[in-house]
Design a protein around this motif. Structure first.
Motif, PDB file in Angstrom:
ATOM      1  N   SER A   1      60.499  16.031  89.437  1.00  0.00           N
ATOM      2  CA  SER A   1      60.434  17.277  88.673  1.00  0.00           C
ATOM      3  C   SER A   1      59.972  17.053  87.235  1.00  0.00           C
ATOM      4  O   SER A   1      59.617  17.997  86.531  1.00  0.00           O
ATOM      5  N   ALA A   2      60.011  15.796  86.780  1.00  0.00           N
ATOM      6  CA  ALA A   2      59.538  15.425  85.441  1.00  0.00           C
ATOM      7  C   ALA A   2      58.768  14.131  85.611  1.00  0.00           C
ATOM      8  O   ALA A   2      59.351  13.053  85.621  1.00  0.00           O
ATOM      9  N   PRO A   3      57.443  14.197  85.796  1.00  0.00           N
ATOM     10  CA  PRO A   3      56.661  13.040  86.244  1.00  0.00           C
ATOM     11  C   PRO A   3      56.753  11.800  85.365  1.00  0.00           C
ATOM     12  O   PRO A   3      56.490  10.698  85.832  1.00  0.00           O
ATOM     13  N   LEU A   4      57.138  11.960  84.089  1.00  0.00           N
ATOM     14  CA  LEU A   4      57.228  10.791  83.208  1.00  0.00           C
ATOM     15  C   LEU A   4      58.666  10.512  82.761  1.00  0.00           C
ATOM     16  O   LEU A   4      58.889   9.774  81.798  1.00  0.00           O
ATOM     17  N   ALA A   5      59.646  11.056  83.462  1.00  0.00           N
ATOM     18  CA  ALA A   5      61.041  10.779  83.122  1.00  0.00           C
ATOM     19  C   ALA A   5      61.306   9.280  83.233  1.00  0.00           C
ATOM     20  O   ALA A   5      60.901   8.632  84.197  1.00  0.00           O
ATOM     21  N   GLY A   6      61.948   8.730  82.219  1.00  0.00           N
ATOM     22  CA  GLY A   6      62.245   7.304  82.205  1.00  0.00           C
ATOM     23  C   GLY A   6      61.198   6.460  81.520  1.00  0.00           C
ATOM     24  O   GLY A   6      61.419   5.276  81.268  1.00  0.00           O
ATOM     25  N   VAL A   7      60.045   7.047  81.195  1.00  0.00           N
ATOM     26  CA  VAL A   7      58.966   6.326  80.499  1.00  0.00           C
ATOM     27  C   VAL A   7      59.195   6.422  78.991  1.00  0.00           C
ATOM     28  O   VAL A   7      59.501   7.493  78.458  1.00  0.00           O
ATOM     29  N   THR A   8      59.057   5.289  78.300  1.00  0.00           N
ATOM     30  CA  THR A   8      59.092   5.275  76.836  1.00  0.00           C
ATOM     31  C   THR A   8      57.694   4.936  76.326  1.00  0.00           C
ATOM     32  O   THR A   8      57.080   3.975  76.790  1.00  0.00           O
ATOM     33  N   ALA A   9      57.204   5.745  75.404  1.00  0.00           N
ATOM     34  CA  ALA A   9      55.853   5.557  74.872  1.00  0.00           C
ATOM     35  C   ALA A   9      55.908   5.369  73.363  1.00  0.00           C
ATOM     36  O   ALA A   9      56.780   5.915  72.685  1.00  0.00           O
TER      37      ALA A   9
END
Length: 302
Positions: free
Chosen positions: A165-173
């Protein structure tokens, strides 16, 4: 580890093929497309960019009309392109005046012809995470072409989140640059898809909190240092247009990070390639493809 180099030209070719199909379909319905580019310099990066853009548009069947204009004539040239029914898109190649004047010029472009997606009409939709223009959600909002190109390259490089539901959840940029052209809209796009984004520039750092559990992202002062941001980032994008920028070194980044160099002068030390998983050395070809894609989408709101 030696990073895989991702050439944006190959990714751009995939999008150009789709745009070419769309342009052919529109032509069959009697609709041809034409972009006017306004350029103020005979030489330099803007002139080079305009030349490559012309080739890119023409490659997919879009007519490209490059007009060289003096600073005092730019506003009139924008107005002429806005009013011309045979012009479907307007592309500005900066600098055309000065930084303040160029910001004003972006506001003068008719949003319905803004292939760059930089008018405040489109920016408001982006920062409010409104992805469609109409209540029926049939007409997609236009996104700024350079940040959109970066996002597509990151996806191609394997950037993935952990929540459908949140395609970049868990990604840190980590995004080094907070300009209105690249850094700020890119950070917003990443955060709207669920990423935590540390945004750095000369004035300090802010964090774009992901739009998880709320409609859009949130921005707060963070005080996160360059060292902290780089060490924790899954993806690093840098777009500092200066030779004096302290190059990002391999020992600063997280092992396996995806790194994207957007700057006119490289922002990355060669040692980064020994630690990153994927390295993207430039973005330009895909930016032009995204501008052509935006033009096709603008036909729905014209």
């Amino acid at each position: 580890m030696t990073a895989t180099e991702l050439d944006p030209s190959g990714v751009a070719a995939e999008f150009r093929a789709q745009v070419r199909e769309d342009v052919t379909r529109l032509a069959a319905d009697g609709r041809s497309l034409r972009v006017v580019g306004l350029l103020g310099q005979e030489t330099g990066p803007a002139a080079t960019y305009a030349r490559f853009a012309g080739r890119g548009f023409q490659d997919v069947g879009i007519e490209f009309d490059l007009r060289r204009v003096a600073p005092e004539d730019v506003e009139a040239a924008v107005a002429d392109a806005n009013l011309d029914p045979d012009v479907d898109g307007v592309f500005l190649y900066y600098p055309l005046t000065d930084p303040r004047g160029d910001r004003w010029l972006r506001e003068l472009v008719d949003p319905r012809k803004d292939v760059e997606g930089m008018h405040s009409f489109w920016s408001r939709l982006l920062y409010e995470n409104q992805r469609f223009v109409d209540p029926d959600r049939s007409v997609r909002a236009i996104l700024p072409c350079t940040p959109l190109a970066i996002l597509k390259l990151l996806q191609k490089a394997g950037m993935r989140g952990t929540d459908p539901s949140a395609p970049l959840a868990g990604v840190t940029a980590c995004v080094i640059n907070r300009s209105e052209l690249v850094g700020r809209p890119l950070a917003a796009m990443l955060a709207n898809d669920g990423a935590l984004v540390h945004s750095l520039d000369l004035t300090g750092s802010v964090t774009f909190e992901p739009a998880i559990g709320r409609h859009t992202h949130d921005v707060r002062d963070s005080g996160v240092t360059r060292a902290e941001a780089l060490a924790t980032a899954d993806v690093v994008i840098s777009a500092v247009p200066s030779r004096s920028f302290e190059l990002i070194r391999g020992d600063e980044i997280r092992e396996g990070a995806i790194c994207v160099d957007v700057a006119e002068f490289t922002n990355f030390d060669p040692s980064v390639r020994e630690r990153a998983s994927v390295f993207v050395p430039r973005v330009g070809p895909l930016t032009i493809a995204m501008a052509a894609r935006n033009l096709v989408r603008l036909t729905s709101v014209q």
